[in-house]
Design a protein around this motif. Structure first.
Motif, short mmCIF file in Angstrom:
data_model
loop_
_atom_site.label_atom_id
_atom_site.label_comp_id
_atom_site.label_asym_id
_atom_site.label_seq_id
_atom_site.Cartn_x
_atom_site.Cartn_y
_atom_site.Cartn_z
N ARG A 90 55.08 7.42 -7.65
CA ARG A 90 55.87 8.54 -7.11
C ARG A 90 55.05 9.36 -6.14
O ARG A 90 55.55 9.81 -5.10
N ILE A 91 53.78 9.60 -6.47
CA ILE A 91 52.90 10.35 -5.59
C ILE A 91 52.78 9.64 -4.24
O ILE A 91 52.89 10.27 -3.18
N ASP A 92 52.59 8.32 -4.28
CA ASP A 92 52.48 7.56 -3.03
C ASP A 92 53.80 7.60 -2.24
O ASP A 92 53.78 7.70 -1.00
N GLU A 93 54.91 7.52 -2.93
CA GLU A 93 56.20 7.60 -2.25
C GLU A 93 56.33 8.92 -1.49
O GLU A 93 56.72 8.95 -0.32
N VAL A 94 56.02 10.01 -2.19
CA VAL A 94 56.11 11.34 -1.56
C VAL A 94 55.14 11.43 -0.38
O VAL A 94 55.47 11.95 0.68
N MET A 95 53.94 10.88 -0.60
CA MET A 95 52.93 10.92 0.45
C MET A 95 53.43 10.26 1.73
O MET A 95 53.30 10.82 2.83
N ASP A 100 55.89 10.12 7.20
CA ASP A 100 56.97 9.77 8.12
C ASP A 100 57.44 11.01 8.89
O ASP A 100 57.69 10.96 10.10
N MET A 101 57.58 12.11 8.16
CA MET A 101 57.99 13.37 8.77
C MET A 101 56.94 13.85 9.78
O MET A 101 57.27 14.27 10.89
N ARG A 102 55.68 13.75 9.40
CA ARG A 102 54.59 14.18 10.27
C ARG A 102 54.56 13.35 11.56
O ARG A 102 54.39 13.89 12.66
N ASN A 107 55.10 12.41 17.34
CA ASN A 107 55.67 11.67 18.47
C ASN A 107 56.36 12.60 19.45
O ASN A 107 56.24 12.45 20.67
N TYR A 108 57.08 13.58 18.91
CA TYR A 108 57.73 14.58 19.76
C TYR A 108 56.69 15.41 20.51
O TYR A 108 56.78 15.60 21.72
N TYR A 109 55.68 15.86 19.79
CA TYR A 109 54.65 16.73 20.37
C TYR A 109 53.88 16.01 21.49
O TYR A 109 53.56 16.62 22.52
N ASN A 110 53.61 14.73 21.32
CA ASN A 110 52.78 13.99 22.27
C ASN A 110 53.55 13.42 23.45
O ASN A 110 52.94 12.97 24.42
N GLU A 111 54.87 13.44 23.37
CA GLU A 111 55.68 12.90 24.47
C GLU A 111 55.56 13.80 25.71
O GLU A 111 55.70 15.02 25.61
N THR A 112 55.33 13.20 26.85
CA THR A 112 55.17 13.98 28.09
C THR A 112 56.34 13.82 29.06
O THR A 112 56.49 14.62 29.98
N SER A 129 64.94 18.04 8.77
CA SER A 129 65.87 18.69 7.85
C SER A 129 66.16 17.80 6.63
O SER A 129 66.18 18.28 5.49
N PHE A 130 66.36 16.51 6.88
CA PHE A 130 66.64 15.58 5.79
C PHE A 130 65.47 15.50 4.81
O PHE A 130 65.64 15.62 3.60
N PHE A 131 64.26 15.29 5.34
CA PHE A 131 63.09 15.13 4.49
C PHE A 131 62.76 16.41 3.73
O PHE A 131 62.44 16.37 2.54
N LEU A 132 62.85 17.55 4.41
CA LEU A 132 62.54 18.82 3.75
C LEU A 132 63.52 19.09 2.61
O LEU A 132 63.13 19.60 1.55
N GLY A 133 64.79 18.74 2.83
CA GLY A 133 65.77 18.92 1.76
C GLY A 133 65.45 18.07 0.54
O GLY A 133 65.53 18.55 -0.60
#
Length: 205
Positions: A90-95, A100-102, A107-112, A129-133
């Motif tokens: 479970r810990i690895d799943e959450v990790m 994935d969220m990070r 990817n968004y931050y590095n896109e130019t 939003s999905f992952f945080l929920g």
């Protein structure tokens, strides 16, 4: 006693969850931060296992790399893992959900390219939003932790990396999620982490 030296840039980034974990565990280490990119490129890059950081050096010789693997190593070393094989799963799943969220944010931050960035932003915000929920529901079930009634290394990892994600997006990503807010506050209220946060270098990200 082993001597530890963490190599990373003078930012939070992937080094921050490792710093959180080392301080939480009371591990003394040298927090070596490259002063600029030239120092990294000209003096250190070729000496690292995969020519990237963070890297944790042990006793001046053995070098550990990959930030998740380093965090898991100290989780095992300081009994911050699950009490069963299933809990470790479970810990690895959450990790990897957190990662994935990070990566979506990175990817968004590095896109130019402007038009690509706009599309990535919409996709990233939906995923966030999905992952945080989902993570908030886990924290609700387990009492200020993701997997069981006590803190594990993935809780400490999240407290560190969610700060990085918040810095990139220029807002607290946990602010609308009461259980995640409590989990992060619980970790950051640890005396050693609190002391670190008060004295660490001020950085843009």
């Amino acid at each position: 006693m082993l001597n530890y030296k963490l190599y990373y840039f003078n930012v939070t980034g992937l080094g921050e969850p490792i710093r959180y974990l080392l301080h939480y565990c009371g591990v003394e280490f040298e927090d070596y931060r490259f002063q600029d990119f030239d120092e990294w490129k000209n003096h250190f890059q070729d000496k690292m296992p995969m020519r990237q950081v963070p890297v944790l050096e042990i006793d001046g010789c053995e070098k550990l790399h990959q930030h998740i693997s380093i965090c898991r190593y100290f989780g095992k070393k300081f009994n911050l893992c699950g009490s069963t094989l299933e809990e470790d799963q479970r810990i690895d799943e959450v990790m990897y959900d957190i990662n994935d969220m990070r990566l979506s944010i990175a990817n968004y931050y590095n896109e130019t390219v402007v038009e690509f960035k706009a599309a990535l932003k919409e996709r990233m915000l939906s995923k966030l939003s999905f992952f945080l929920g989902k993570l908030d529901m886990l924290a609700s079930k387990n009492g200020q932790s993701f997997v069981r009634g006590g803190i594990t290394w993935v809780d400490i990892y999240y407290a560190g990396i969610s700060e990085v994600m918040s810095n990139i997006l220029e807002r607290d990503i946990n602010e609308d999620y009461a259980n995640l807010t409590k989990l992060v506050a619980h970790v950051r209220n640890n005396n050693r982490i609190k002391a670190y946060l008060e004295k660490r270098p001020k950085t843009i990200i």
